[in-house]
Design an enzyme around this catalytic site. Structure first.
Site, mmCIF file in Angstrom:
data_model
loop_
_atom_site.group_PDB
_atom_site.id
_atom_site.type_symbol
_atom_site.label_atom_id
_atom_site.label_comp_id
_atom_site.label_asym_id
_atom_site.label_seq_id
_atom_site.Cartn_x
_atom_site.Cartn_y
_atom_site.Cartn_z
ATOM 1 N N GLY A 170 -57.987 -10.043 39.792
ATOM 2 C CA GLY A 170 -59.145 -9.239 40.194
ATOM 3 C C GLY A 170 -59.436 -9.293 41.671
ATOM 4 C CG ASP A 208 -53.566 -5.055 29.482
ATOM 5 O OD1 ASP A 208 -54.584 -4.413 29.163
ATOM 6 O OD2 ASP A 208 -52.690 -5.417 28.682
ATOM 7 C CG LEU A 209 -56.805 -5.379 37.299
ATOM 8 C CD1 LEU A 209 -56.211 -4.291 38.157
ATOM 9 C CD2 LEU A 209 -58.292 -5.549 37.584
ATOM 10 C CG ASP A 210 -54.538 -8.034 39.059
ATOM 11 O OD1 ASP A 210 -53.847 -7.166 39.620
ATOM 12 O OD2 ASP A 210 -55.653 -8.381 39.474
ATOM 13 C CD GLU A 211 -53.366 -10.389 32.155
ATOM 14 O OE1 GLU A 211 -52.322 -10.861 31.660
ATOM 15 O OE2 GLU A 211 -54.364 -11.087 32.437
#
Lengths: 283, 283, 283, 283
Positions: free
Chosen positions: C200, C225-228
């Protein structure tokens, strides 16, 4: 000549270094290594000072008392150390030997200026290692039911052996809040991940599942918040897709032992100040 | 408030820090960051001090002169710097662009507190890069025959632009003894090996022939001895048997540019003292 | 001779390598570099193969079709690449220039075998950089209100320029699920932390608050999926107590740009396979 | 199932992998991990292959003989290894314990798949360590006068204990040409510098004099040229101006022991091929 190490912090204002170095000069001492910095945000002055004095009782005996009057005036928290006095370290272990061997090897060859009066474990596996190095070994099993009682026994041993600080060399139990608060900044743990990634149990398994390309280890002082205490030292090693979880564990062991031993060295060489859950390391 | 940086070294004796910090205190200044250490072997005191004073001419104008009397007494070599004054840097390049782009990118985005009045090259290849960043470019071809004359032209430019220090960003000519001695500890070079391994020409070729598992880069001040000046910064990158010489060169470029830029930062932030062909870096 | 790169994975069983290498041999080809491994847990066979054939249309034109019959039989997912065909990359940026300069510097000097037909940004700050390197620049502002519309404009440009893959060089907007699913394993992001630590926004601020001793950067393929998404490359740099947040940011920039450029190289050199949200990197 | 490791190299030509994998397939074997690459300059094919077969004597007993006919045809140099058979390692030491403790700690905890039948030293200092781990210790003093005789005694022990390979864990004598030629690529040494920098005696002293910012260690196979044998593994650690020679030595010890143990692991896991005084490491 007699060396002394001073670790200190206080609210910053002009003239602190002058005052301290004048104090030393008035007693015919000499500053050998002074590192000082000001945390601009909180306006806090931090200092590590190695100085030496003539080895005369009339100088040395009074330094602590006389320095206290400066320190009070500056609202300073401080500690004087005699680098020739070896601190007594207790080792807590469970079933893994890599950190234990690493520490005992360094200790045996004179590379760590400490005494190790006792090794405490909740299992018997490491007794053979303790025996090899002729260090007393106490097995105190820990279960949910007997935890308070077990910690009492541990603390009795720490008192008996006049322990100065504790190293958790992959000790696999969580110490109670009560225990950790008795040893503020005196318990060093090694966690087998690059914190704050993968706190808690089985970090190598989590790292493998995640597909990271680097794994790490973190040594830190233990507080009542699990894996949240002030970080002392971290290091990493590269991994790749063709490393299994056991490869992660094997590579990780090498980092863990080096990172833990560096933390012990910093601690016993009095290079660490703790302020607001962070370490200042004068290296 | 006005910040000042002091770099100094002198024969060690008791009371030096006290004397300097008293000097500051008498002028209502404050020490923000003091790092000091004593070379035990040569008995030399080294210090970097960042301090601040009220921005009053009656204080600042006299500091240099007044400090000289302490310094003379201590046989101190010293230098005062104003961190707000941007030093003027000349860039020397030849045919490779990676260090040049790295420096100009940092410069353009305000990450390097310097001015770059001139880029000098023995080839025209980098003119397009200089143009992109709107920096004057001078091509001064160098041959065996015209070397003395070419260096005269270079030095005329350095004088014209009031250059404070020079960075050889993969400049592929050797400066004459006469030239280097005019800029002691003011010329920074990047050598594409982990010195003292592989000095001289074509280090990646030699490293590949040798079968090393790590290659490196070294930034250093230039002296009249080729690749023998005081080392500022070194770093490395892993290589393997399946890396060709061009892979070595590609991987090495990344290390070279980072190592050179770190050296430039240390230099312009006044973190480097040179003593007996070695650097003390207060970092 | 004509080189071809094959990336493939399928359920493992005996004889796969034999079958593929026989296929090559029957067409007078030669395997130059074969890397293969079996994921023991999932029983999946992974392979990267560089081979070369005589440059005859009657061989090359039919290879894809003929290989499909083997692949179907083995339930293989595979991709053939021509290493001489430069993929077209779109750069997405916002306000930071360090990754952009690094990529454009490499591109300009011929170190990246790609084309860069377009730079897209939600701000105008980087237009000057794009102009310096003479690359078309499109400013498409993004707000909560216009996000869908902005992404449509972006995708129209990607189509117009026949973009093969996208690099988010510190692009500070989150792409919609709809967008990312159109480019599976074709969008590379650089995140300025050592994931999974500090996902994040503002990871350097969090790292500073935490008092870590190492910071890092992570390049990964973007998923919804953010940063995943699958991690491609990570690296780190040491920090200390006397580094401010801006020091973290400055040190971090150097890691970010190197880690992102390594990921781009791996991608364009066809060294990456993605399986179950993890990368296999044949390096 | 029964695993087998094949290490091989030969002049390159089309079809080698096909031939070998067909050979495996015909015997109902499966390739688990194949790494192959071609040295483009010398046109040499290198391969490491892990495969498994049903554990039937009629298959396994004949494999070596049957494979030889392929190998002869390809002019291949090759070696088949049984990963379940632990090689016998002799340890040579002198006065330093750090590498010795590191190896014995790993050995004791089952992390190294080897046997250690004998520790040989020219001094008695390490006898206590050998005793702690209950490993036979032979002290064979070495002087200029008795060197040939001492090596005869050493070799008699190696023969008696059926030693497969030798590790010089900071053994401070130079083995004769005669000795080293009897164990080609079977003697692993750790040198306490980043070779080719600082070969020979007292590298940390030389590194300190030179003012380097990084020190390293190099593990390599021993040849008759001192510190010139094929490099297996190298690593480094940062140093600074305020590190004394003893700090260099202390920091260096940590690198030495890790680098030596990695080399031992690569060797016993059959990941190393040697060609023209360089190693190919399939990792």
């Amino acid at each position: 000549m007699k060396k002394i190490i001073l670790l200190a912090h206080c609210p910053d204002k002009p003239g602190i270094v002058a005052r301290i170095t004048n104090f030393i000069l008035e007693r015919q001492g000499n500053a050998l290594n002074l590192e000082q910095y000001v945390d601009a945000k909180d306006n806090i002055f931090f200092m590590r000072l190695v100085c030496e004095f003539e080895n005369k009782p009339e100088i040395l005996n009074n330094i602590k008392v006389q320095f206290q009057s400066i320190a009070s005036d500056l609202q300073m928290q401080w500690q004087l150390y005699d680098p020739n006095k070896k601190p007594k370290m207790a080792l807590f272990v469970s079933k893994y030997s890599h950190c234990l061997y690493d520490i005992l090897g360094r200790f045996s060859s004179g590379d760590l200026p400490i005494e190790i009066p006792i090794i405490i474990s909740n299992h018997t596996d490491m007794e053979v290692v303790a025996n090899r190095f002729e260090i007393p070994f106490a097995c105190i099993p820990v279960s949910k039911a007997n935890k308070a009682e077990a910690e009492e026994k541990q603390q009795a041993l720490l008192q008996e052996y006049k322990i100065d600080f504790i190293v958790l060399a992959r000790y696999m139990q969580i110490l109670s809040k009560d225990f950790t608060e008795k040893f503020p900044n005196q318990i060093i743990n090694i966690h087998h991940s690059f914190l704050p990634a993968f706190p808690g149990a089985k970090p190598y398994h989590s790292a493998h599942r995640k597909g990271v390309k680097i794994i790490g280890a973190t040594s830190h002082y233990v507080t009542s918040d699990l894996d949240e205490g002030p970080i002392i030292e971290q290091d990493i090693v590269k991994v790749s897709h063709n490393n299994s979880i056991s490869d992660f564990i094997a590579k990780g062991k090498d980092v863990e032992k080096i990172v833990l031993s560096r933390a012990i060295k910093h601690h016993v060489n009095r290079k660490i100040l703790v302020y607001k859950n962070k370490t200042i390391i004068f290296d």
